[in-house]
Design a protein around this motif. Structure first.
Motif, PDB file in Angstrom:
ATOM      1  N   GLY A  17     -34.485  -6.713 -24.268  1.00 55.19           N
ATOM      2  CA  GLY A  17     -33.108  -6.696 -23.767  1.00 55.19           C
ATOM      3  C   GLY A  17     -32.157  -7.470 -24.668  1.00 55.19           C
ATOM      4  O   GLY A  17     -30.970  -7.127 -24.765  1.00 55.19           O
ATOM      5  N   SER A  18     -32.672  -8.487 -25.355  1.00 54.47           N
ATOM      6  CA  SER A  18     -31.781  -9.381 -26.110  1.00 54.47           C
ATOM      7  C   SER A  18     -31.095  -8.703 -27.293  1.00 54.47           C
ATOM      8  O   SER A  18     -30.058  -9.178 -27.742  1.00 54.47           O
ATOM      9  N   GLU A  21     -43.869 -12.567 -31.396  1.00 55.57           N
ATOM     10  CA  GLU A  21     -43.060 -11.441 -30.917  1.00 55.57           C
ATOM     11  C   GLU A  21     -43.763 -10.145 -31.324  1.00 55.57           C
ATOM     12  O   GLU A  21     -44.118  -9.961 -32.485  1.00 55.57           O
ATOM     13  N   ALA A  22     -43.924  -9.252 -30.344  1.00 56.04           N
ATOM     14  CA  ALA A  22     -44.685  -8.022 -30.594  1.00 56.04           C
ATOM     15  C   ALA A  22     -44.034  -7.133 -31.648  1.00 56.04           C
ATOM     16  O   ALA A  22     -44.732  -6.499 -32.443  1.00 56.04           O
ATOM     17  N   GLY A  41     -28.507 -11.760 -18.474  1.00 57.44           N
ATOM     18  CA  GLY A  41     -29.407 -12.745 -19.059  1.00 57.44           C
ATOM     19  C   GLY A  41     -28.959 -13.384 -20.350  1.00 57.44           C
ATOM     20  O   GLY A  41     -29.687 -14.218 -20.884  1.00 57.44           O
ATOM     21  N   VAL A  42     -27.784 -13.020 -20.882  1.00 57.30           N
ATOM     22  CA  VAL A  42     -27.417 -13.613 -22.178  1.00 57.30           C
ATOM     23  C   VAL A  42     -27.298 -15.131 -22.003  1.00 57.30           C
ATOM     24  O   VAL A  42     -27.968 -15.916 -22.683  1.00 57.30           O
ATOM     25  N   GLN A  53     -30.779 -16.569 -19.734  1.00 48.50           N
ATOM     26  CA  GLN A  53     -32.077 -16.752 -20.394  1.00 48.50           C
ATOM     27  C   GLN A  53     -31.985 -17.798 -21.509  1.00 48.50           C
ATOM     28  O   GLN A  53     -32.952 -18.500 -21.785  1.00 48.50           O
ATOM     29  N   VAL A  67     -49.291 -10.073 -28.609  1.00 49.72           N
ATOM     30  CA  VAL A  67     -50.391 -10.827 -27.987  1.00 49.72           C
ATOM     31  C   VAL A  67     -51.142  -9.835 -27.111  1.00 49.72           C
ATOM     32  O   VAL A  67     -50.548  -9.160 -26.260  1.00 49.72           O
ATOM     33  N   TYR A  91     -40.560  -6.431 -20.630  1.00 49.89           N
ATOM     34  CA  TYR A  91     -41.338  -5.771 -21.692  1.00 49.89           C
ATOM     35  C   TYR A  91     -42.781  -6.269 -21.761  1.00 49.89           C
ATOM     36  O   TYR A  91     -43.480  -6.005 -22.718  1.00 49.89           O
ATOM     37  N   CYS A 103     -34.358 -11.249 -15.165  1.00 55.83           N
ATOM     38  CA  CYS A 103     -32.988 -11.567 -15.599  1.00 55.83           C
ATOM     39  C   CYS A 103     -31.927 -10.890 -14.746  1.00 55.83           C
ATOM     40  O   CYS A 103     -30.771 -11.271 -14.788  1.00 55.83           O
ATOM     41  N   GLN A 151     -22.116  -9.181 -22.846  1.00 55.02           N
ATOM     42  CA  GLN A 151     -21.159  -9.883 -21.978  1.00 55.02           C
ATOM     43  C   GLN A 151     -21.810 -11.192 -21.536  1.00 55.02           C
ATOM     44  O   GLN A 151     -22.904 -11.189 -20.973  1.00 55.02           O
ATOM     45  N   ASN A 164     -28.375  -5.410 -25.211  1.00 59.66           N
ATOM     46  CA  ASN A 164     -27.535  -5.529 -24.014  1.00 59.66           C
ATOM     47  C   ASN A 164     -26.048  -5.304 -24.315  1.00 59.66           C
ATOM     48  O   ASN A 164     -25.660  -4.982 -25.438  1.00 59.66           O
ATOM     49  N   GLY A 165     -25.230  -5.518 -23.283  1.00 64.06           N
ATOM     50  CA  GLY A 165     -23.790  -5.305 -23.439  1.00 64.06           C
ATOM     51  C   GLY A 165     -23.089  -6.466 -24.127  1.00 64.06           C
ATOM     52  O   GLY A 165     -21.906  -6.370 -24.460  1.00 64.06           O
ATOM     53  N   TYR A 205     -33.920 -14.004 -25.994  1.00 61.96           N
ATOM     54  CA  TYR A 205     -33.155 -15.242 -25.801  1.00 61.96           C
ATOM     55  C   TYR A 205     -34.005 -16.346 -25.159  1.00 61.96           C
ATOM     56  O   TYR A 205     -33.920 -17.506 -25.545  1.00 61.96           O
ATOM     57  N   ALA A 206     -34.800 -15.984 -24.139  1.00 62.67           N
ATOM     58  CA  ALA A 206     -35.550 -17.013 -23.410  1.00 62.67           C
ATOM     59  C   ALA A 206     -36.564 -17.673 -24.341  1.00 62.67           C
ATOM     60  O   ALA A 206     -36.645 -18.911 -24.429  1.00 62.67           O
TER      61      ALA A 206
HETATM   62  C1  LIG Z   1     -28.864  -2.178 -21.843  1.00 61.87           C
HETATM   63  C2  LIG Z   1     -28.777  -3.593 -21.326  1.00 61.87           C
HETATM   64  C3  LIG Z   1     -27.518  -4.150 -21.086  1.00 61.87           C
HETATM   65  C4  LIG Z   1     -27.429  -5.480 -20.653  1.00 61.87           C
HETATM   66  N1  LIG Z   1     -26.200  -6.086 -20.596  1.00 61.87           N
HETATM   67  C5  LIG Z   1     -26.111  -7.409 -20.376  1.00 61.87           C
HETATM   68  C6  LIG Z   1     -24.874  -8.089 -20.501  1.00 61.87           C
HETATM   69  O1  LIG Z   1     -23.853  -7.506 -20.874  1.00 61.87           O
HETATM   70  N2  LIG Z   1     -24.842  -9.414 -20.213  1.00 61.87           N
HETATM   71  C7  LIG Z   1     -25.966 -10.101 -19.856  1.00 61.87           C
HETATM   72  O2  LIG Z   1     -25.893 -11.320 -19.599  1.00 61.87           O
HETATM   73  N3  LIG Z   1     -27.174  -9.497 -19.794  1.00 61.87           N
HETATM   74  C8  LIG Z   1     -27.276  -8.185 -20.061  1.00 61.87           C
HETATM   75  N4  LIG Z   1     -28.492  -7.576 -20.041  1.00 61.87           N
HETATM   76  C9  LIG Z   1     -29.687  -8.389 -19.735  1.00 61.87           C
HETATM   77  C10 LIG Z   1     -30.163  -9.206 -20.956  1.00 61.87           C
HETATM   78  O3  LIG Z   1     -30.221  -8.411 -22.082  1.00 61.87           O
HETATM   79  C11 LIG Z   1     -31.543  -9.776 -20.653  1.00 61.87           C
HETATM   80  O4  LIG Z   1     -31.445 -10.520 -19.460  1.00 61.87           O
HETATM   81  C12 LIG Z   1     -32.075 -10.707 -21.708  1.00 61.87           C
HETATM   82  O5  LIG Z   1     -31.952 -10.160 -22.990  1.00 61.87           O
HETATM   83  C13 LIG Z   1     -33.536 -11.012 -21.420  1.00 61.87           C
HETATM   84  O6  LIG Z   1     -33.989 -11.900 -22.418  1.00 61.87           O
HETATM   85  P1  LIG Z   1     -35.504 -12.321 -22.462  1.00 61.87           P
HETATM   86  O7  LIG Z   1     -35.681 -13.215 -23.605  1.00 61.87           O
HETATM   87  O8  LIG Z   1     -35.905 -12.817 -21.121  1.00 61.87           O
HETATM   88  O9  LIG Z   1     -36.310 -10.957 -22.654  1.00 61.87           O
HETATM   89  P2  LIG Z   1     -36.281  -9.862 -23.830  1.00 61.87           P
HETATM   90  O10 LIG Z   1     -35.094 -10.003 -24.679  1.00 61.87           O
HETATM   91  O11 LIG Z   1     -36.511  -8.538 -23.203  1.00 61.87           O
HETATM   92  O12 LIG Z   1     -37.511 -10.282 -24.721  1.00 61.87           O
HETATM   93  C14 LIG Z   1     -38.840 -10.068 -24.357  1.00 61.87           C
HETATM   94  C15 LIG Z   1     -39.610  -9.920 -25.660  1.00 61.87           C
HETATM   95  O13 LIG Z   1     -41.006 -10.039 -25.377  1.00 61.87           O
HETATM   96  C16 LIG Z   1     -41.669  -9.248 -26.335  1.00 61.87           C
HETATM   97  N5  LIG Z   1     -43.038  -9.016 -25.848  1.00 61.87           N
HETATM   98  C17 LIG Z   1     -43.429  -8.339 -24.748  1.00 61.87           C
HETATM   99  N6  LIG Z   1     -44.775  -8.345 -24.634  1.00 61.87           N
HETATM  100  C18 LIG Z   1     -45.233  -9.048 -25.692  1.00 61.87           C
HETATM  101  C19 LIG Z   1     -46.540  -9.389 -26.133  1.00 61.87           C
HETATM  102  N7  LIG Z   1     -47.638  -9.002 -25.465  1.00 61.87           N
HETATM  103  N8  LIG Z   1     -46.675 -10.125 -27.267  1.00 61.87           N
HETATM  104  C20 LIG Z   1     -45.571 -10.545 -27.941  1.00 61.87           C
HETATM  105  N9  LIG Z   1     -44.316 -10.218 -27.580  1.00 61.87           N
HETATM  106  C21 LIG Z   1     -44.150  -9.491 -26.455  1.00 61.87           C
HETATM  107  C22 LIG Z   1     -40.829  -7.986 -26.420  1.00 61.87           C
HETATM  108  O14 LIG Z   1     -41.057  -7.246 -27.600  1.00 61.87           O
HETATM  109  C23 LIG Z   1     -39.420  -8.556 -26.331  1.00 61.87           C
HETATM  110  O15 LIG Z   1     -38.813  -8.756 -27.603  1.00 61.87           O
HETATM  111  C24 LIG Z   1     -28.611  -6.241 -20.408  1.00 61.87           C
HETATM  112  C25 LIG Z   1     -29.867  -5.655 -20.625  1.00 61.87           C
HETATM  113  C26 LIG Z   1     -29.947  -4.360 -21.093  1.00 61.87           C
HETATM  114  C27 LIG Z   1     -31.304  -3.788 -21.345  1.00 61.87           C
END
Ligand SMILES: Cc1cc2nc3c(=O)[nH]c(=O)nc-3n(C[C@H](O)[C@H](O)[C@H](O)COP(=O)(O)OP(=O)(O)OC[C@H]3O[C@@H](n4cnc5c(N)ncnc54)[C@H](O)[C@@H]3O)c2cc1C
Length: 429
Positions: free
Chosen positions: A69-70, A61-62, A372-373, A376, A211, A243, A368, A76, A73-74, A41-42
């Motif tokens: 997490g995106s 994206e790797a 984080g939905v 982020q 990366v 991640y 997050c 919500q 997740n749940g 999402y971010a």
């Molecule tokens: C099981 C679970 C339940 C959750 N439930 C909720 C909920 O109900 N409500 C809510 O608000 N939040 C929830 N969250 C939190 C939410 O999912 C996260 O806060 C949010 O998805 C984070 O988004 P992001 O973009 O920061 O990171 P991510 O979605 O984790 O994305 C990071 C990305 O970076 C990529 N990456 C990493 N290293 C590299 C690299 N070297 N080169 C290229 N790409 C790379 C990864 O492959 C990944 O796709 C939950 C999380 C989990 C795991």
């Protein structure tokens, strides 16, 4: 990029999501104004909002869109941070605290507005979030939380035991509160919808492109990738959250990258389904090791919560969640469990998200805290504004330095000790 043995595919969301937009690995080296690392999402929201401003943006994206997490997740969509309004204002001062509160309070609006504006193919509902209180202290805090938000003009109400029992479909909570700004999405469809919107706005997204190195050369950033091609960019926004592995030295020691686990039943029989979350709310409770649950758009009941710190080894790692679900909702007994999956959240020392700028032109968003939905998505919008304009007041939080957890190498022991302590103090279901 850290090795993540557990794939996205066994999840409910992977099985029911809308198709991803077509994307390819990076095959030849390219130049961009901004490189975004991470397709969650971010990263996707940053790319969308930069592209809408006419900034030439490439996302790497790797694995696949929403792999982190995106996509797991749940779903919500809950506004706010871990801290209540009064606490945020006392931590950040009146002006900055109120600005942060406005940002945190509007994160669900941002998500639902984007879904509407881009006509995303994302099952969603917006009927509110109920936080059930598991003991009398938590009930007092929950009612105070509702009152604080209400003083800030938010549609939030305290709920008594009978109200929570009826709205959740379980008698296990002493009361709670409802935040009517919240709702739910199919999280992977939403990640894919953001990606599609970013592509339509002119961003470029390459998947299966980890990366592997990030260096500064002649005033530009050069990101090398596992396939050999590179991206040269003026600015980099790193959105790898839990991640990111060792790509940026020291970053991973500033978070605990804990796994959280989920199970989903098969679609419930209609007679059972109508008694659980009958008005479409989503829910999580006040436990330190919180339980979160909702129905999906096809009538499955989902339950999320703690799991082993390590990656799962087998079905037994979800057994406690299955037991908890049957204690909270004995009426679902007889409906089989259909999906079990997990993902990582990034928890920081102060339970706040962090924005770092360790070198000129390199912006990092991390932490997050499992919510984080909305956060982020909104953070991506704010980061895009900052990167495009240079105006730091666009950011909801001050830029901070990367501070490692003390004794990071012992984090598994530390987390296990904390989990044991919380299990004792949270009490049983
Ligand atoms: C099981 C679970 C339940 C959750 N439930 C909720 C909920 O109900 N409500 C809510 O608000 N939040 C929830 N969250 C939190 C939410 O999912 C996260 O806060 C949010 O998805 C984070 O988004 P992001 O973009 O920061 O990171 P991510 O979605 O984790 O994305 C990071 C990305 O970076 C990529 N990456 C990493 N290293 C590299 C690299 N070297 N080169 C290229 N790409 C790379 C990864 O492959 C990944 O796709 C939950 C999380 C989990 C795991």
């Amino acid at each position: 990029m850290q090795q993540v043995p557990f794939p996205l595919s066994p999840s409910l969301w992977a099985a029911t999501a809308s198709a991803p937009p077509p994307t390819q690995p990076l095959a030849v080296s390219v130049q961009a104004d901004v490189l975004v690392i991470g397709g969650g999402y971010a990263g996707l929201s940053t790319a969308l909002h930069l592209a809408e401003r006419g900034v030439n943006t490439v996302v790497l994206e790797a694995r696949e869109i929403g792999f982190g997490g995106s996509g797991r997740n749940g779903g919500q969509v809950i506004p706010g941070l871990k801290y209540d309004p009064d606490a945020l204002i006392s931590m950040f001062g009146q002006e900055r605290g109120e600005r942060l509160l406005r940002f945190a309070g509007s994160t669900a609006d941002v998500v639902f507005n984007l879904i509407d504006r881009h006509a995303m193919d994302v099952p969603h509902v917006r009927k509110g979030w109920i936080q059930g209180a598991h003991n009398t202290d938590a009930l007092r805090i929950a009612h105070d939380r509702a009152a604080q938000w209400a003083r800030h003009g938010v549609d939030a109400q305290p709920l008594d035991r009978a109200q929570v029992g009826r709205l959740l479909g379980t008698d296990r909570y002493l009361g709670g509160w409802v935040d009517n700004r919240a709702g739910a999405v199919q999280p992977l469809s939403y990640a894919r919808g953001l990606a599609r919107a970013a592509l339509n706005a002119g961003a470029t997204i390459h998947t299966d492109t980890p990366v592997t190195g990030l260096t500064r050369n002649g005033g530009k950033w050069v990101a090398t990738t596992a396939g050999g091609a590179a991206v040269t960019a003026d600015r980099v926004v790193m959105c790898t959250n839990a991640y990111g592995g060792d790509l940026l030295p020291g970053l991973k020691t500033s978070i605990i990258d804990a796994n959280t686990f989920q199970v989903a039943t098969a679609p419930l029989p209609e007679t059972v389904r109508v008694g659980i979350l009958p008005e479409g709310h989503v829910s999580s409770d006040t436990r330190n090791l919180l339980l979160y649950f909702r129905l999906d758009h096809q009538g499955r009941l989902l339950m999320g919560g703690r799991g082993p710190f390590r990656e799962p080894k087998g079905q037994a790692d979800w057994a406690h969640l299955e037991r908890v679900m049957l204690k909270l909702f004995p009426q679902v007994a007889g409906t089989p469990f259909e999906y079990r999956w997990c993902g990582r959240v990034a928890v920081t020392r102060d339970y706040l998200p962090h924005l770092h700028e360790p070198q000129p032109g390199l912006l990092v968003d991390i932490g997050c805290q499992g919510r984080g939905v909305g956060l982020q998505t909104s953070m991506g919008r704010a980061m895009a504004q900052y990167v495009a304009t240079g105006d730091a007041s666009a950011l909801p939080l001050p830029l901070s330095s990367v501070v490692p957890f003390p004794m990071y190498g012992l984090r598994r022991l530390y987390v296990n000790a904390v989990v044991t302590w919380y299990r004792m103090t949270d009490g049983g279901v």
